[in-house]
Design a protein around this motif. Structure first.
Motif, PDB file in Angstrom:
ATOM      1  N   ARG A 141      44.326  16.712  29.825  1.00 19.47           N
ATOM      2  CA  ARG A 141      44.329  15.809  30.986  1.00 19.47           C
ATOM      3  C   ARG A 141      44.518  14.349  30.580  1.00 19.47           C
ATOM      4  O   ARG A 141      44.814  13.500  31.424  1.00 19.47           O
ATOM      5  N   TRP A 142      44.319  14.038  29.301  1.00 23.05           N
ATOM      6  CA  TRP A 142      44.459  12.654  28.862  1.00 23.05           C
ATOM      7  C   TRP A 142      45.852  12.324  28.348  1.00 23.05           C
ATOM      8  O   TRP A 142      46.085  11.223  27.867  1.00 23.05           O
ATOM      9  N   LEU A 143      46.801  13.263  28.447  1.00 26.87           N
ATOM     10  CA  LEU A 143      48.204  12.925  28.186  1.00 26.87           C
ATOM     11  C   LEU A 143      48.699  11.959  29.254  1.00 26.87           C
ATOM     12  O   LEU A 143      48.324  12.061  30.429  1.00 26.87           O
ATOM     13  N   SER A 144      49.563  11.032  28.865  1.00 25.59           N
ATOM     14  CA  SER A 144      50.178  10.143  29.855  1.00 25.59           C
ATOM     15  C   SER A 144      51.035  10.946  30.825  1.00 25.59           C
ATOM     16  O   SER A 144      51.490  12.057  30.526  1.00 25.59           O
ATOM     17  N   ALA A 145      51.263  10.365  31.998  1.00 23.88           N
ATOM     18  CA  ALA A 145      51.911  11.096  33.085  1.00 23.88           C
ATOM     19  C   ALA A 145      53.386  11.360  32.847  1.00 23.88           C
ATOM     20  O   ALA A 145      53.966  12.255  33.452  1.00 23.88           O
ATOM     21  N   ASN A 146      54.050  10.588  31.992  1.00 23.26           N
ATOM     22  CA  ASN A 146      55.472  10.778  31.725  1.00 23.26           C
ATOM     23  C   ASN A 146      55.744  12.228  31.304  1.00 23.26           C
ATOM     24  O   ASN A 146      55.137  12.725  30.347  1.00 23.26           O
ATOM     25  N   PRO A 147      56.654  12.935  31.997  1.00 28.85           N
ATOM     26  CA  PRO A 147      56.894  14.350  31.674  1.00 28.85           C
ATOM     27  C   PRO A 147      57.301  14.603  30.231  1.00 28.85           C
ATOM     28  O   PRO A 147      57.078  15.693  29.701  1.00 28.85           O
ATOM     29  N   ARG A 148      57.892  13.614  29.573  1.00 36.43           N
ATOM     30  CA  ARG A 148      58.322  13.800  28.182  1.00 36.43           C
ATOM     31  C   ARG A 148      57.161  14.247  27.292  1.00 36.43           C
ATOM     32  O   ARG A 148      57.322  15.107  26.427  1.00 36.43           O
ATOM     33  N   TYR A 149      55.989  13.673  27.521  1.00 35.25           N
ATOM     34  CA  TYR A 149      54.866  13.949  26.629  1.00 35.25           C
ATOM     35  C   TYR A 149      54.356  15.377  26.802  1.00 35.25           C
ATOM     36  O   TYR A 149      54.012  16.052  25.829  1.00 35.25           O
ATOM     37  N   ASP A 150      54.290  15.843  28.039  1.00 34.20           N
ATOM     38  CA  ASP A 150      53.863  17.213  28.269  1.00 34.20           C
ATOM     39  C   ASP A 150      54.888  18.197  27.717  1.00 34.20           C
ATOM     40  O   ASP A 150      54.537  19.233  27.149  1.00 34.20           O
ATOM     41  N   LEU A 151      56.183  17.868  27.869  1.00 33.97           N
ATOM     42  CA  LEU A 151      57.219  18.738  27.310  1.00 33.97           C
ATOM     43  C   LEU A 151      57.119  18.809  25.794  1.00 33.97           C
ATOM     44  O   LEU A 151      57.245  19.887  25.201  1.00 33.97           O
ATOM     45  N   LEU A 152      56.909  17.668  25.155  1.00 31.41           N
ATOM     46  CA  LEU A 152      56.735  17.667  23.703  1.00 31.41           C
ATOM     47  C   LEU A 152      55.532  18.523  23.304  1.00 31.41           C
ATOM     48  O   LEU A 152      55.597  19.299  22.344  1.00 31.41           O
ATOM     49  N   ASN A 153      54.448  18.364  24.033  1.00 29.98           N
ATOM     50  CA  ASN A 153      53.254  19.145  23.762  1.00 29.98           C
ATOM     51  C   ASN A 153      53.556  20.642  23.864  1.00 29.98           C
ATOM     52  O   ASN A 153      53.205  21.433  22.977  1.00 29.98           O
ATOM     53  N   GLN A 154      54.231  21.035  24.934  1.00 31.37           N
ATOM     54  CA  GLN A 154      54.566  22.446  25.126  1.00 31.37           C
ATOM     55  C   GLN A 154      55.456  22.964  24.002  1.00 31.37           C
ATOM     56  O   GLN A 154      55.238  24.062  23.465  1.00 31.37           O
ATOM     57  N   GLN A 155      56.477  22.188  23.643  1.00 31.77           N
ATOM     58  CA  GLN A 155      57.459  22.653  22.670  1.00 31.77           C
ATOM     59  C   GLN A 155      56.868  22.753  21.262  1.00 31.77           C
ATOM     60  O   GLN A 155      57.194  23.678  20.514  1.00 31.77           O
ATOM     61  N   ILE A 156      56.019  21.812  20.906  1.00 32.23           N
ATOM     62  CA  ILE A 156      55.401  21.874  19.570  1.00 32.23           C
ATOM     63  C   ILE A 156      54.504  23.097  19.460  1.00 32.23           C
ATOM     64  O   ILE A 156      54.527  23.825  18.450  1.00 32.23           O
ATOM     65  N   PHE A 157      53.720  23.380  20.492  1.00 28.47           N
ATOM     66  CA  PHE A 157      52.824  24.537  20.418  1.00 28.47           C
ATOM     67  C   PHE A 157      53.599  25.844  20.567  1.00 28.47           C
ATOM     68  O   PHE A 157      53.202  26.870  19.986  1.00 28.47           O
ATOM     69  N   ALA A 158      54.706  25.823  21.294  1.00 25.00           N
ATOM     70  CA  ALA A 158      55.547  27.024  21.368  1.00 25.00           C
ATOM     71  C   ALA A 158      56.146  27.331  19.999  1.00 25.00           C
ATOM     72  O   ALA A 158      56.233  28.502  19.592  1.00 25.00           O
ATOM     73  N   ALA A 159      56.549  26.306  19.276  1.00 20.90           N
ATOM     74  CA  ALA A 159      57.117  26.505  17.941  1.00 20.90           C
ATOM     75  C   ALA A 159      56.057  27.003  16.963  1.00 20.90           C
ATOM     76  O   ALA A 159      56.305  27.873  16.127  1.00 20.90           O
ATOM     77  N   ARG A 160      54.829  26.450  17.064  1.00 17.43           N
ATOM     78  CA  ARG A 160      53.746  26.853  16.156  1.00 17.43           C
ATOM     79  C   ARG A 160      53.219  28.243  16.479  1.00 17.43           C
ATOM     80  O   ARG A 160      52.900  29.024  15.587  1.00 17.43           O
ATOM     81  N   GLY A 161      53.060  28.509  17.773  1.00 17.77           N
ATOM     82  CA  GLY A 161      52.467  29.779  18.180  1.00 17.77           C
ATOM     83  C   GLY A 161      50.965  29.833  18.004  1.00 17.77           C
ATOM     84  O   GLY A 161      50.349  30.906  18.136  1.00 17.77           O
ATOM     85  N   GLU A 162      50.335  28.709  17.707  1.00 17.13           N
ATOM     86  CA  GLU A 162      48.890  28.674  17.499  1.00 17.13           C
ATOM     87  C   GLU A 162      48.413  27.240  17.609  1.00 17.13           C
ATOM     88  O   GLU A 162      49.219  26.298  17.609  1.00 17.13           O
ATOM     89  N   ASP A 163      47.089  27.052  17.697  1.00 22.96           N
ATOM     90  CA  ASP A 163      46.516  25.711  17.769  1.00 22.96           C
ATOM     91  C   ASP A 163      46.719  24.969  16.443  1.00 22.96           C
ATOM     92  O   ASP A 163      47.072  25.565  15.416  1.00 22.96           O
ATOM     93  N   ILE A 164      46.486  23.661  16.475  1.00 20.52           N
ATOM     94  CA  ILE A 164      46.682  22.814  15.299  1.00 20.52           C
ATOM     95  C   ILE A 164      45.339  22.586  14.613  1.00 20.52           C
ATOM     96  O   ILE A 164      44.368  22.168  15.254  1.00 20.52           O
ATOM     97  N   GLU A 165      45.284  22.869  13.330  1.00 18.91           N
ATOM     98  CA  GLU A 165      44.087  22.594  12.542  1.00 18.91           C
ATOM     99  C   GLU A 165      44.272  21.267  11.811  1.00 18.91           C
ATOM    100  O   GLU A 165      45.287  21.049  11.139  1.00 18.91           O
ATOM    101  N   LEU A 166      43.317  20.383  11.954  1.00 22.41           N
ATOM    102  CA  LEU A 166      43.329  19.079  11.299  1.00 22.41           C
ATOM    103  C   LEU A 166      42.298  19.087  10.182  1.00 22.41           C
ATOM    104  O   LEU A 166      41.101  19.221  10.427  1.00 22.41           O
ATOM    105  N   LYS A 167      42.784  18.955   8.941  1.00 29.52           N
ATOM    106  CA  LYS A 167      41.896  19.006   7.776  1.00 29.52           C
ATOM    107  C   LYS A 167      42.200  17.811   6.876  1.00 29.52           C
ATOM    108  O   LYS A 167      43.311  17.698   6.357  1.00 29.52           O
ATOM    109  N   ILE A 168      41.236  16.932   6.718  1.00 33.07           N
ATOM    110  CA  ILE A 168      41.389  15.752   5.863  1.00 33.07           C
ATOM    111  C   ILE A 168      40.081  15.535   5.108  1.00 33.07           C
ATOM    112  O   ILE A 168      39.008  15.448   5.717  1.00 33.07           O
TER     113      ILE A 168
END
Length: 498
Positions: A141-168
């Motif tokens: 819900r905190w993504l900006s309203a511009n459709p580009r950002y939601d599309l990018l979000n969808q496409q990155i997760f579609a390519a990954r097929g899984e959630d993103i793990e952040l390890k630092i």
């Protein structure tokens, strides 16, 4: 983040057509490069600065739409997260006192924008990573309203097929018993929005682009060490410039199996020195599938045949979703077209004068390295340049960097003994006034002597607050409040005290 797109779903046919259109754009670009039709004007400085929004408690303010309405200035635009906006600085010549004039203009603009933002309950924070961001701020819900950002979000997760793990793995704070680590999972790309940067643009002649890009790549690690300003994320003390590993992980389209196969990441340093700008555009097309396969009506080869300047919109769209730390840009201006080098390694902040000092150091040193009789990159492996970036991001002034004819050296020693004279010579070649060169390179020199970047100041400030009895969340908020006050006062970060 590139051009806006409409909300839509992409089909397999869209991807097939987009791939062919990108190839058509590449063919047209090859013709234009061979015909030497690119505009090469007077060297200019161009800049984008990403900003964070905070409320009176120094928590992220999810209000970029209201803030932009209040600012009402087309130079300010939306960014990925609702706690982000960006200012685009109009290009101007590098020569003379232009950098000093830009400092005055930028401070005036930011002050006015901050005053208007306060009417909607927000303030501007120019910092590499907002230290009060936490996992709760990465909900969709905190993504900006511009459709580009939601599309990018969808496409990155579609390519990954899984959630993103952040390890630092973190860098131990002064006096701490152990280092802190980050290991969380996110189902949005919003951690990318935590990575707020300064992007420096330089218009370059196509036949000189390879030298400038190679020089910028070689210099990137030094830039990161000097300007580190992102030590805290999700309540943890991590790298001095956590923005580097976080951005690499937050936009990674590869599941672990593809990483194991050596598939290239979309946030990419590259893998070799280049001989032509065409190398970079072709690599982007060859190695990376489309994230936003939006096709235009233009036939770029037909436009060329008619004597027109093609937009190469598919090539530009695709290029905008491959996140090189030094990125090639094709753009049109008026009836012509030109090439720019976009440097993306610097974090935002701490102050306007620090930002302009970092820019002056970059422009001057890159010019000197590109003009050198013996290219630096002929004496240095590409892997060493990449390793410098990660070493500098992790350790800041405490890192050791590799440099030809010097060997392993601290960044401050390298800058003071070797690079500041090069930066001065490069700025002089751009006809920058001596007083301007002295002012901004003097800031870099003093920062090296003090060994205090924005990251060093932030870490020490939080340590002092915790020793005085504050819990981490209050220490981070209190530090950020002091940071914003000092940022607005305008003095360079090496003069700040805790």
């Amino acid at each position: 983040m590139g051009e806006d797109v409409e909300r839509r779903k992409f089909t397999r046919q869209d991807r097939h057509e987009f791939r062919q259109k990108v190839q058509d754009c590449l063919d047209a670009l090859a013709v234009m490069l061979a015909d030497e039709t690119f505009h090469v004007g007077e060297p200019q400085i161009g800049m984008e600065i990403e900003l964070n929004l905070v409320d009176d408690d120094m928590e992220p303010s999810m209000a970029n739409a209201a803030v932009l309405d209040a600012i009402a200035d087309p130079d300010y635009q939306t960014e990925l997260g609702q706690f982000n906006i960006e200012i685009n600085v109009d290009p101007r010549p590098l020569r003379g006192a232009s950098i000093a004039e830009l400092e005055t203009d930028l401070r005036r603009s930011l002050n006015a924008a901050d005053e208007r933002a306060r009417t909607s309950g927000s303030r501007l924070a120019m910092i590499g990573m907002l230290p009060t961001l936490d996992e709760e701020h990465f909900e969709h819900r905190w993504l900006s309203a511009n459709p580009r950002y939601d599309l990018l979000n969808q496409q990155i997760f579609a390519a990954r097929g899984e959630d993103i793990e952040l390890k630092i793995g973190g860098v131990r704070l002064p006096g701490a018993a152990a280092a802190e680590d980050l290991d969380i999972v996110t189902d949005t790309i919003l951690p990318e929005a935590a990575c707020t940067s300064v992007q420096l643009h330089l218009q370059v002649a196509p036949d000189e682009f390879a030298s400038y890009w190679n020089a910028a790549q070689a210099l990137s690690g030094v830039q990161v060490a000097l300007a580190a300003n992102s030590p805290f994320f999700a309540g943890r003390a991590l790298w001095h410039e956590t923005r580097i590993p976080l951005f690499e992980q937050a936009t990674d389209t590869r599941p672990q199996e593809l990483k194991n196969q050596g598939v290239r990441p979309r946030v990419w340093f590259g893998e070799r020195w280049i001989t032509s700008i065409f190398d970079l555009f072709e690599e982007n097309s060859r190695y990376f599938p489309a994230l936003l396969p939006v096709c235009s009506e233009e036939d770029p080869k037909a436009a060329l045949a008619e004597g027109k300047t093609p937009s190469l919109s598919e090539l530009r769209m695709h290029n905008g979703t491959v996140y090189r730390w030094n990125r090639p840009i094709y753009d049109r201006s008026g009836d012509g077209h030109h090439i720019r080098l976009e440097n993306r390694v610097l974090p935002a902040g701490p102050s306007v004068v620090d930002t302009l000092a970092d820019a002056a150091f970059y422009y001057g040193t890159v010019r000197a390295l590109a003009d050198a009789d013996r290219p630096l990159w002929s004496q240095m492996s590409f892997d060493a340049a990449e390793e410098n970036v990660h070493s500098a991001a992790r350790g800041g002034f405490d890192s050791m960097l590799y440099w030809p004819e010097v060997g392993w050296v601290s960044p401050q020693e390298l800058v003071l003994r070797r690079l500041l004279p090069l930066a001065d010579a490069g700025l002089a070649a751009y006809c920058v006034d001596a007083t301007v060169r002295d002012r901004y390179l003097g800031v870099i020199e003093a920062r090296c002597l003090a060994k205090q970047s924005g990251s060093v100041w932030q870490r020490n400030a939080v340590v002092a607050r915790e020793r005085a009895g504050e819990k981490r969340d209050r220490a981070l908020a209190g530090m950020l409040g002091d940071y914003v006050t000092l940022m607005n006062a305008g003095e360079p970060v090496h003069t700040w005290t805790n």
